[in-house]
Design a protein around this motif. Structure first.
Motif, PDB file in Angstrom:
ATOM      1  N   SER A 148       0.827  -1.203   0.000  1.00 51.53           N
ATOM      2  CA  SER A 148       0.000   0.000   0.000  1.00 51.53           C
ATOM      3  C   SER A 148       0.863   1.255   0.000  1.00 51.53           C
ATOM      4  CB  SER A 148      -0.954  -0.012   1.186  1.00 51.53           C
ATOM      5  OG  SER A 148      -0.230   0.048   2.397  1.00 51.53           O
ATOM      6  N   GLU A 149       2.007   1.212   0.688  1.00 50.17           N
ATOM      7  CA  GLU A 149       2.923   2.357   0.676  1.00 50.17           C
ATOM      8  C   GLU A 149       3.465   2.585  -0.731  1.00 50.17           C
ATOM      9  OE1 GLU A 149       7.421   3.231   2.076  1.00 50.17           O
ATOM     10  OE2 GLU A 149       6.130   2.342   3.600  1.00 50.17           O
ATOM     11  N   GLU A 150       3.748   1.498  -1.441  1.00 51.31           N
ATOM     12  CA  GLU A 150       4.273   1.607  -2.797  1.00 51.31           C
ATOM     13  C   GLU A 150       3.233   2.180  -3.756  1.00 51.31           C
ATOM     14  OE1 GLU A 150       5.817  -2.213  -3.795  1.00 51.31           O
ATOM     15  OE2 GLU A 150       7.669  -1.890  -2.713  1.00 51.31           O
ATOM     16  N   ASN A 151       1.949   1.878  -3.537  1.00 55.34           N
ATOM     17  CA  ASN A 151       0.902   2.408  -4.407  1.00 55.34           C
ATOM     18  C   ASN A 151       0.811   3.922  -4.316  1.00 55.34           C
ATOM     19  OD1 ASN A 151       0.027   0.050  -5.630  1.00 55.34           O
ATOM     20  ND2 ASN A 151      -1.399  -0.422  -3.991  1.00 55.34           N
ATOM     21  N   GLU A 152       1.264   4.505  -3.211  1.00 52.99           N
ATOM     22  CA  GLU A 152       1.205   5.942  -3.024  1.00 52.99           C
ATOM     23  C   GLU A 152       2.424   6.647  -3.618  1.00 52.99           C
ATOM     24  OE1 GLU A 152       0.511   6.663   1.123  1.00 52.99           O
ATOM     25  OE2 GLU A 152      -1.199   5.320   1.163  1.00 52.99           O
ATOM     26  N   LEU A 153       3.393   5.891  -4.085  1.00 53.52           N
ATOM     27  CA  LEU A 153       4.588   6.475  -4.678  1.00 53.52           C
ATOM     28  C   LEU A 153       4.259   7.104  -6.027  1.00 53.52           C
ATOM     29  CD1 LEU A 153       7.229   3.642  -4.126  1.00 53.52           C
ATOM     30  CD2 LEU A 153       7.038   5.772  -2.846  1.00 53.52           C
ATOM     31  N   THR A 154       4.960   8.178  -6.349  1.00 54.74           N
ATOM     32  CA  THR A 154       4.853   8.714  -7.699  1.00 54.74           C
ATOM     33  C   THR A 154       5.674   7.817  -8.619  1.00 54.74           C
ATOM     34  OG1 THR A 154       6.808  10.134  -7.526  1.00 54.74           O
ATOM     35  CG2 THR A 154       4.683  11.080  -6.818  1.00 54.74           C
ATOM     36  N   PHE A 155       5.490   7.992  -9.901  1.00 52.59           N
ATOM     37  CA  PHE A 155       6.267   7.217 -10.869  1.00 52.59           C
ATOM     38  C   PHE A 155       7.756   7.459 -10.655  1.00 52.59           C
ATOM     39  CE2 PHE A 155       8.503   7.000 -14.924  1.00 52.59           C
ATOM     40  CZ  PHE A 155       8.241   5.690 -15.286  1.00 52.59           C
ATOM     41  N   GLU A 156       8.126   8.728 -10.461  1.00 50.94           N
ATOM     42  CA  GLU A 156       9.534   9.095 -10.293  1.00 50.94           C
ATOM     43  C   GLU A 156      10.124   8.474  -9.030  1.00 50.94           C
ATOM     44  OE1 GLU A 156       7.071  11.214 -11.073  1.00 50.94           O
ATOM     45  OE2 GLU A 156       7.668  11.787 -13.105  1.00 50.94           O
ATOM     46  N   GLN A 157       9.357   8.467  -7.942  1.00 51.07           N
ATOM     47  CA  GLN A 157       9.834   7.872  -6.693  1.00 51.07           C
ATOM     48  C   GLN A 157      10.032   6.362  -6.858  1.00 51.07           C
ATOM     49  OE1 GLN A 157       6.553   9.246  -4.305  1.00 51.07           O
ATOM     50  NE2 GLN A 157       7.781  10.822  -3.301  1.00 51.07           N
ATOM     51  N   ALA A 158       9.087   5.718  -7.514  1.00 50.32           N
ATOM     52  CA  ALA A 158       9.183   4.276  -7.736  1.00 50.32           C
ATOM     53  C   ALA A 158      10.382   3.950  -8.611  1.00 50.32           C
ATOM     54  CB  ALA A 158       7.893   3.749  -8.363  1.00 50.32           C
ATOM     55  N   MET A 159      10.607   4.749  -9.652  1.00 48.46           N
ATOM     56  CA  MET A 159      11.766   4.511 -10.526  1.00 48.46           C
ATOM     57  C   MET A 159      13.070   4.702  -9.762  1.00 48.46           C
ATOM     58  SD  MET A 159      11.183   3.405 -13.542  1.00 48.46           S
ATOM     59  CE  MET A 159      12.761   3.744 -14.288  1.00 48.46           C
ATOM     60  N   TYR A 160      13.134   5.712  -8.903  1.00 46.26           N
ATOM     61  CA  TYR A 160      14.346   5.960  -8.118  1.00 46.26           C
ATOM     62  C   TYR A 160      14.633   4.768  -7.205  1.00 46.26           C
ATOM     63  CZ  TYR A 160      17.633   8.072  -4.859  1.00 46.26           C
ATOM     64  OH  TYR A 160      18.729   8.321  -4.078  1.00 46.26           O
ATOM     65  N   LYS A 161      13.594   4.267  -6.514  1.00 49.24           N
ATOM     66  CA  LYS A 161      13.780   3.108  -5.638  1.00 49.24           C
ATOM     67  C   LYS A 161      14.211   1.884  -6.447  1.00 49.24           C
ATOM     68  CE  LYS A 161      10.962   3.985  -1.626  1.00 49.24           C
ATOM     69  NZ  LYS A 161      10.173   3.272  -0.626  1.00 49.24           N
ATOM     70  N   LEU A 162      13.617   1.718  -7.615  1.00 46.49           N
ATOM     71  CA  LEU A 162      13.963   0.596  -8.480  1.00 46.49           C
ATOM     72  C   LEU A 162      15.418   0.685  -8.928  1.00 46.49           C
ATOM     73  CD1 LEU A 162      12.961  -1.942  -9.874  1.00 46.49           C
ATOM     74  CD2 LEU A 162      12.081  -0.520 -11.720  1.00 46.49           C
ATOM     75  N   GLU A 163      15.864   1.878  -9.286  1.00 46.13           N
ATOM     76  CA  GLU A 163      17.260   2.071  -9.678  1.00 46.13           C
ATOM     77  C   GLU A 163      18.210   1.757  -8.529  1.00 46.13           C
ATOM     78  OE1 GLU A 163      17.305   6.101 -11.085  1.00 46.13           O
ATOM     79  OE2 GLU A 163      16.309   5.586 -12.966  1.00 46.13           O
ATOM     80  N   GLN A 164      17.841   2.128  -7.304  1.00 48.44           N
ATOM     81  CA  GLN A 164      18.670   1.818  -6.138  1.00 48.44           C
ATOM     82  C   GLN A 164      18.795   0.310  -5.939  1.00 48.44           C
ATOM     83  OE1 GLN A 164      16.547   4.115  -3.130  1.00 48.44           O
ATOM     84  NE2 GLN A 164      18.299   5.506  -2.972  1.00 48.44           N
ATOM     85  N   ILE A 165      17.679  -0.382  -6.108  1.00 50.87           N
ATOM     86  CA  ILE A 165      17.687  -1.843  -5.950  1.00 50.87           C
ATOM     87  C   ILE A 165      18.572  -2.480  -7.006  1.00 50.87           C
ATOM     88  CG2 ILE A 165      16.242  -3.907  -6.211  1.00 50.87           C
ATOM     89  CD1 ILE A 165      14.022  -2.301  -4.771  1.00 50.87           C
ATOM     90  N   VAL A 166      18.453  -2.029  -8.241  1.00 56.36           N
ATOM     91  CA  VAL A 166      19.262  -2.581  -9.330  1.00 56.36           C
ATOM     92  C   VAL A 166      20.750  -2.372  -9.037  1.00 56.36           C
ATOM     93  CG1 VAL A 166      19.863  -2.314 -11.765  1.00 56.36           C
ATOM     94  CG2 VAL A 166      17.466  -2.398 -11.086  1.00 56.36           C
ATOM     95  N   GLU A 167      21.108  -1.188  -8.568  1.00 56.95           N
ATOM     96  CA  GLU A 167      22.513  -0.917  -8.234  1.00 56.95           C
ATOM     97  C   GLU A 167      23.012  -1.868  -7.150  1.00 56.95           C
ATOM     98  OE1 GLU A 167      23.228   3.192  -7.282  1.00 56.95           O
ATOM     99  OE2 GLU A 167      22.348   3.876  -9.166  1.00 56.95           O
ATOM    100  N   LYS A 168      22.209  -2.086  -6.105  1.00 54.69           N
ATOM    101  CA  LYS A 168      22.607  -2.998  -5.026  1.00 54.69           C
ATOM    102  C   LYS A 168      22.799  -4.407  -5.552  1.00 54.69           C
ATOM    103  CE  LYS A 168      20.323  -0.423  -1.353  1.00 54.69           C
ATOM    104  NZ  LYS A 168      19.200  -0.380  -0.408  1.00 54.69           N
ATOM    105  N   LEU A 169      21.877  -4.856  -6.397  1.00 48.27           N
ATOM    106  CA  LEU A 169      21.976  -6.219  -6.926  1.00 48.27           C
ATOM    107  C   LEU A 169      23.158  -6.359  -7.888  1.00 48.27           C
ATOM    108  CD1 LEU A 169      18.207  -7.067  -7.469  1.00 48.27           C
ATOM    109  CD2 LEU A 169      19.731  -7.953  -5.685  1.00 48.27           C
ATOM    110  N   GLU A 170      23.431  -5.310  -8.658  1.00 50.06           N
ATOM    111  CA  GLU A 170      24.557  -5.366  -9.595  1.00 50.06           C
ATOM    112  C   GLU A 170      25.895  -5.381  -8.873  1.00 50.06           C
ATOM    113  OE1 GLU A 170      22.770  -3.382 -13.666  1.00 50.06           O
ATOM    114  OE2 GLU A 170      23.889  -2.096 -12.301  1.00 50.06           O
TER     115      GLU A 170
END
Length: 77
Positions: free
Chosen positions: A2-24
């Motif tokens: 539910s917290e993620e549903n309240e994210l803007t597109f830009e916020q979600a993309m930023y979090k996604l980019e952070q996750i990708v960096e950690k995994l890489e």
């Protein structure tokens, strides 16, 4: 989620980019990497849904007389 549903597109993309960096980086324990992967998939789904919603909104335009009209974008080949 539910917290993620309240994210803007830009916020979600930023979090996604952070996750990708950690995994890489590859320095994440397996269990944590799986949790990051699941969170990343949820964020990816959220971004896709938000983009689809915007796309649907953009397929109709308002004519000068105030009526809605379908709008089709011709893709370049």
């Amino acid at each position: 989620m539910s917290e993620e549903n309240e994210l803007t597109f830009e916020q979600a993309m930023y979090k996604l980019e952070q996750i990708v960096e950690k995994l890489e980086d590859g320095d994440v324990p397996l269990e944590e990497a799986i949790a990051f992967y699941k969170q990343g998939m949820d964020l990816s789904r959220l971004c896709h849904q938000k983009l689809k919603t915007v796309e649907e909104q953009l397929t109709e335009i308002l004519r000068e007389d105030g009526e809605l009209e379908s709008f089709i974008v011709q893709e370049e080949e």
